[in-house]
Design an enzyme around this catalytic site. Structure first.
Site, mmCIF file in Angstrom:
data_model
loop_
_atom_site.group_PDB
_atom_site.id
_atom_site.type_symbol
_atom_site.label_atom_id
_atom_site.label_comp_id
_atom_site.label_asym_id
_atom_site.label_seq_id
_atom_site.Cartn_x
_atom_site.Cartn_y
_atom_site.Cartn_z
ATOM 1 N N ALA A 86 -44.626 98.073 37.616
ATOM 2 C CA ALA A 86 -45.580 98.934 36.919
ATOM 3 C C ALA A 86 -46.650 99.273 37.945
ATOM 4 O O ALA A 86 -46.845 98.528 38.918
ATOM 5 C CB ALA A 86 -46.177 98.187 35.742
ATOM 6 N N GLY A 129 -41.978 95.612 36.606
ATOM 7 C CA GLY A 129 -41.566 96.631 35.632
ATOM 8 C C GLY A 129 -40.361 97.427 36.100
ATOM 9 O O GLY A 129 -39.644 98.010 35.284
ATOM 10 N N GLU A 132 -37.560 95.324 35.150
ATOM 11 C CA GLU A 132 -37.475 95.398 33.678
ATOM 12 C C GLU A 132 -36.813 96.699 33.216
ATOM 13 O O GLU A 132 -36.077 96.704 32.230
ATOM 14 C CB GLU A 132 -38.877 95.258 33.065
ATOM 15 C CG GLU A 132 -39.402 93.838 33.175
ATOM 16 C CD GLU A 132 -40.819 93.697 32.659
ATOM 17 O OE1 GLU A 132 -41.702 94.381 33.211
ATOM 18 O OE2 GLU A 132 -41.046 92.932 31.725
ATOM 19 N N GLU A 152 -45.029 89.272 38.695
ATOM 20 C CA GLU A 152 -46.267 89.392 37.904
ATOM 21 C C GLU A 152 -47.127 88.144 37.965
ATOM 22 O O GLU A 152 -48.351 88.215 37.909
ATOM 23 C CB GLU A 152 -45.934 89.696 36.425
ATOM 24 C CG GLU A 152 -45.340 91.062 36.169
ATOM 25 C CD GLU A 152 -43.819 91.091 36.243
ATOM 26 O OE1 GLU A 152 -43.216 90.155 36.817
ATOM 27 O OE2 GLU A 152 -43.243 92.068 35.738
HETATM 28 N N1 COA Z 1 -48.138 99.607 41.901
HETATM 29 C C1 COA Z 1 -48.884 100.500 42.561
HETATM 30 N N2 COA Z 1 -48.676 100.797 43.858
HETATM 31 C C2 COA Z 1 -47.669 100.157 44.482
HETATM 32 C C3 COA Z 1 -46.843 99.215 43.850
HETATM 33 C C4 COA Z 1 -47.129 98.938 42.476
HETATM 34 N N3 COA Z 1 -46.397 98.075 41.780
HETATM 35 N N4 COA Z 1 -45.961 98.733 44.750
HETATM 36 C C5 COA Z 1 -46.194 99.381 45.897
HETATM 37 N N5 COA Z 1 -47.222 100.235 45.751
HETATM 38 C C6 COA Z 1 -47.815 101.132 46.749
HETATM 39 C C7 COA Z 1 -48.689 100.380 47.732
HETATM 40 O O1 COA Z 1 -49.967 100.177 47.213
HETATM 41 C C8 COA Z 1 -48.676 101.323 48.911
HETATM 42 O O2 COA Z 1 -49.550 102.398 48.632
HETATM 43 P P1 COA Z 1 -50.436 103.051 49.863
HETATM 44 O O3 COA Z 1 -49.426 103.485 50.880
HETATM 45 O O4 COA Z 1 -51.138 104.189 49.195
HETATM 46 O O5 COA Z 1 -51.325 101.962 50.349
HETATM 47 C C9 COA Z 1 -47.246 101.912 48.866
HETATM 48 O O6 COA Z 1 -46.793 101.698 47.543
HETATM 49 C C10 COA Z 1 -46.301 101.234 49.823
HETATM 50 O O7 COA Z 1 -46.312 99.833 49.578
HETATM 51 P P2 COA Z 1 -46.610 98.752 50.699
HETATM 52 O O8 COA Z 1 -47.148 97.534 50.003
HETATM 53 O O9 COA Z 1 -47.428 99.337 51.786
HETATM 54 O O10 COA Z 1 -45.132 98.489 51.236
HETATM 55 P P3 COA Z 1 -44.613 97.173 51.951
HETATM 56 O O11 COA Z 1 -43.301 97.537 52.545
HETATM 57 O O12 COA Z 1 -45.627 96.590 52.836
HETATM 58 O O13 COA Z 1 -44.375 96.131 50.739
HETATM 59 C C11 COA Z 1 -43.722 95.453 48.531
HETATM 60 C C12 COA Z 1 -43.440 96.392 49.732
HETATM 61 C C13 COA Z 1 -42.760 95.876 47.423
HETATM 62 C C14 COA Z 1 -43.444 94.019 48.934
HETATM 63 C C15 COA Z 1 -45.192 95.610 48.074
HETATM 64 O O14 COA Z 1 -45.471 96.974 47.905
HETATM 65 C C16 COA Z 1 -45.515 94.922 46.765
HETATM 66 O O15 COA Z 1 -45.645 93.709 46.743
HETATM 67 N N6 COA Z 1 -45.681 95.695 45.681
HETATM 68 C C17 COA Z 1 -46.091 95.183 44.393
HETATM 69 C C18 COA Z 1 -44.964 94.474 43.701
HETATM 70 C C19 COA Z 1 -45.422 93.910 42.371
HETATM 71 O O16 COA Z 1 -46.234 93.020 42.309
HETATM 72 N N7 COA Z 1 -44.854 94.448 41.297
HETATM 73 C C20 COA Z 1 -45.163 94.004 39.958
HETATM 74 C C21 COA Z 1 -46.215 94.834 39.352
HETATM 75 S S1 COA Z 1 -46.584 94.312 37.696
#
Ligand code: COA
Length: 278
Positions: A86, A129, A132, A152
């Site tokens: 999400a 999400g 999910e 989460e």
């Molecule tokens: N919500 C909002 N933005 C998200 C996102 C999310 N769930 N997951 C990734 N993004 C965004 C990042 O903020 C980043 O935005 P920016 O370029 O404007 O700064 C962009 O997507 C790229 O992500 P980034 O974190 O730079 O990539 P990465 O390769 O370093 O890491 C992940 C990849 C998937 C490990 C990391 O993005 C992450 O941990 N995301 C969240 C996962 C999460 O907790 N999901 C559950 C949400 S309830």
């Protein structure tokens, strides 16, 4: 990032019966945010579900993520994703009363409640999400470079799109607990071994495998497919003996359909059945 948060395209099912059958492909289109599901994504998925129910030509639905856009040399390339969760940016400073209306009418349930078959075609991250959403689909096909997880817990949250319930029913209590309590990233191989995904294929085989399965499903009677999906759902929603009884009633009801006669006749005549969908 361009265009709506979810794109739709349709692929014709050749020689479909009834004619005009299509596979509807929904692409999560926020590549710069790893296709994270925001309010717009939810709204569009819910709208697509309504359209899919209303359109008799749609036989099967595939949900996938958009590919990352190429970045310039000095910028970090975004990773490939189904959906990385999400949209976390919509969570900060929100109270329960702010989010309740959104979570009570969400895309995960809209997809789950579709009467038509759904396939999640997963390439890359399927987290929170995003996982999910894949769990709300009937079948999951993933590339070997995919990563799964319910992170989460690391945000002081728990899955809110049905993840705890669907994961537990899909792979069992212990494994669901481990995934949700640890919040750890799980490789495609481990996810396959755990039973989260149905098929694991090389990235270049992902699309043909998913579309191939969607076409196979779309070649059956659309009416019978709906009854079959409903029957399998009985197993999740009813006590065992009630589920057996409900399956039997669904099976018996098919004896009053035209497609059952068509199917039996084609079997004996060794021809391809031409379903009429009733
Ligand atoms: N919500 C909002 N933005 C998200 C996102 C999310 N769930 N997951 C990734 N993004 C965004 C990042 O903020 C980043 O935005 P920016 O370029 O404007 O700064 C962009 O997507 C790229 O992500 P980034 O974190 O730079 O990539 P990465 O390769 O370093 O890491 C992940 C990849 C998937 C490990 C990391 O993005 C992450 O941990 N995301 C969240 C996962 C999460 O907790 N999901 C559950 C949400 S309830």
């Amino acid at each position: 990032m361009e265009g709506p948060a979810v794109l739709i395209e349709q692929i014709e099912v050749e020689n479909s019966s009834p004619s005009g059958g299509v596979i509807s492909i929904w692409t999560l289109n926020r590549p710069d945010k790893l296709n994270a599901l925001n309010s717009e994504s939810h709204l569009l998925i819910k709208e697509n579900c309504k359209l899919a129910e209303e359109n008799p030509n749609i036989r099967c639905i595939i949900i996938k993520g958009s590919k990352p856009t190429e970045t310039s040399q000095n910028k970090k390339q975004k990773p490939v994703s189904f959906a990385a969760g999400a949209d976390i940016s919509e969570f900060s400073e929100k109270k329960s009363s702010d989010v309740r209306p959104f979570f009570e009418d969400n895309a995960w349930e809209a997809v789950w409640n579709l009467s038509k078959p759904t396939i999640a075609m997963i390439d890359g991250f399927a987290l929170g999400g995003g996982l999910e959403l894949a769990l709300s689909c009937d079948i999951r096909i993933a590339s070997t470079r995919s990563t799964f997880g319910q992170p989460e817990i690391n945000l002081g949250l728990i899955p809110g799109g049905g993840g705890s319930q669907r994961l537990c029913r899909l792979i069992g209590y212990g494994k669901a607990m481990e995934i949700i309590l640890s919040g750890r990233m799980i490789s495609a191989n481990e996810s396959f071994e755990m039973g989260i995904i149905n098929k694991l294929v090389e990235p270049e085989k992902l699309e043909p495998t998913s579309i191939g399965l969607a076409k196979e499903i779309s070649s059956k009677s659309p009416y019978t497919i709906k009854v079959a999906k409903k029957a399998v759902r009985f197993a999740l929603e009813m006590p065992f003996s009630k589920g057996i009884e409900s399956e039997r009633n669904a099976f018996i009801s098919l004896f009053d359909t035209k497609d059952k006669e068509i199917g039996i006749k084609s079997y004996f005549e060794r021809t391809n059945p031409e379903w009429i969908g009733e």
